[in-house]
Motif scaffolding. Structure first.
Motif, mmCIF file in Angstrom:
data_model
loop_
_atom_site.group_PDB
_atom_site.id
_atom_site.type_symbol
_atom_site.label_atom_id
_atom_site.label_comp_id
_atom_site.label_asym_id
_atom_site.label_seq_id
_atom_site.Cartn_x
_atom_site.Cartn_y
_atom_site.Cartn_z
ATOM 1 N N ALA A 12 -43.440 32.084 55.014
ATOM 2 C CA ALA A 12 -42.003 32.119 55.274
ATOM 3 C C ALA A 12 -41.275 31.387 54.159
ATOM 4 N N TYR A 14 -37.373 29.504 53.430
ATOM 5 C CA TYR A 14 -36.151 29.002 54.042
ATOM 6 C C TYR A 14 -35.062 28.906 52.973
ATOM 7 N N LYS A 40 -43.013 38.708 54.453
ATOM 8 C CA LYS A 40 -42.708 37.280 54.492
ATOM 9 C C LYS A 40 -41.540 37.051 55.438
ATOM 10 N N GLN A 41 -41.602 35.984 56.212
ATOM 11 C CA GLN A 41 -40.520 35.630 57.118
ATOM 12 C C GLN A 41 -39.393 35.006 56.310
ATOM 13 N N ILE A 43 -35.871 32.882 56.563
ATOM 14 C CA ILE A 43 -35.054 32.039 57.428
ATOM 15 C C ILE A 43 -33.831 31.605 56.619
ATOM 16 N N LYS A 47 -31.882 30.309 60.898
ATOM 17 C CA LYS A 47 -32.026 31.489 61.758
ATOM 18 C C LYS A 47 -32.946 32.508 61.082
ATOM 19 N N ASP A 48 -33.803 33.090 61.879
ATOM 20 C CA ASP A 48 -34.725 34.101 61.379
ATOM 21 C C ASP A 48 -33.936 35.351 60.997
ATOM 22 N N TYR A 49 -34.146 35.833 59.775
ATOM 23 C CA TYR A 49 -33.455 37.033 59.300
ATOM 24 C C TYR A 49 -34.182 38.253 59.837
ATOM 25 N N VAL A 50 -33.481 39.048 60.596
ATOM 26 C CA VAL A 50 -34.022 40.299 61.113
ATOM 27 C C VAL A 50 -33.390 41.417 60.296
ATOM 28 N N ASN A 55 -27.221 42.906 59.675
ATOM 29 C CA ASN A 55 -27.601 41.747 58.858
ATOM 30 C C ASN A 55 -27.578 42.085 57.374
#
Length: 99
Positions: A12, A14, A40-41, A43, A47-50, A55
């Motif tokens: 992830a 950030y 990859k996650q 953030i 907040k988690d980006y979807v 978005n």
């Protein structure tokens, strides 16, 4: 970061804010796309980006606003320094470094 995308160096990433992803909204889109392609996650501001159309639009608009803001700050700064030069409050050599 981009070199480590294909590895397991991180899962992830950030970002403190959307304008910290890249200085140009086009590059921002490329970076987000690469992160998503490599699962990859992302953030942003805690907040988690979807990845969805809303978005993506929000990210694009915020990137464009940050780009405009940066350009306006640069313009005002340069204009202020030129004004000080014309008023004799600054040496000409100092302004040459900034223009």
């Amino acid at each position: 970061m981009r070199a480590d995308l294909k590895t397991d160096a991180f899962d992830a990433i950030y970002f403190l804010d959307t304008d910290r992803i890249a200085r140009d909204s086009a590059y921002q889109t490329i970076i987000i796309g690469e992160l998503l392609r490599h699962n990859k996650q992302i953030i942003i501001k805690g907040k988690d980006y979807v990845h969805n159309p809303e978005n993506k639009f929000t990210l694009t608009v915020l990137g464009a606003v940050a780009e405009l803001e940066r350009a306006k700050i640069t313009e005002r700064y340069t204009r202020g320094r030129l004004h000080k030069l014309r008023m004799g409050q600054m040496a000409a050599a100092a302004i040459a470094l900034w223009v």
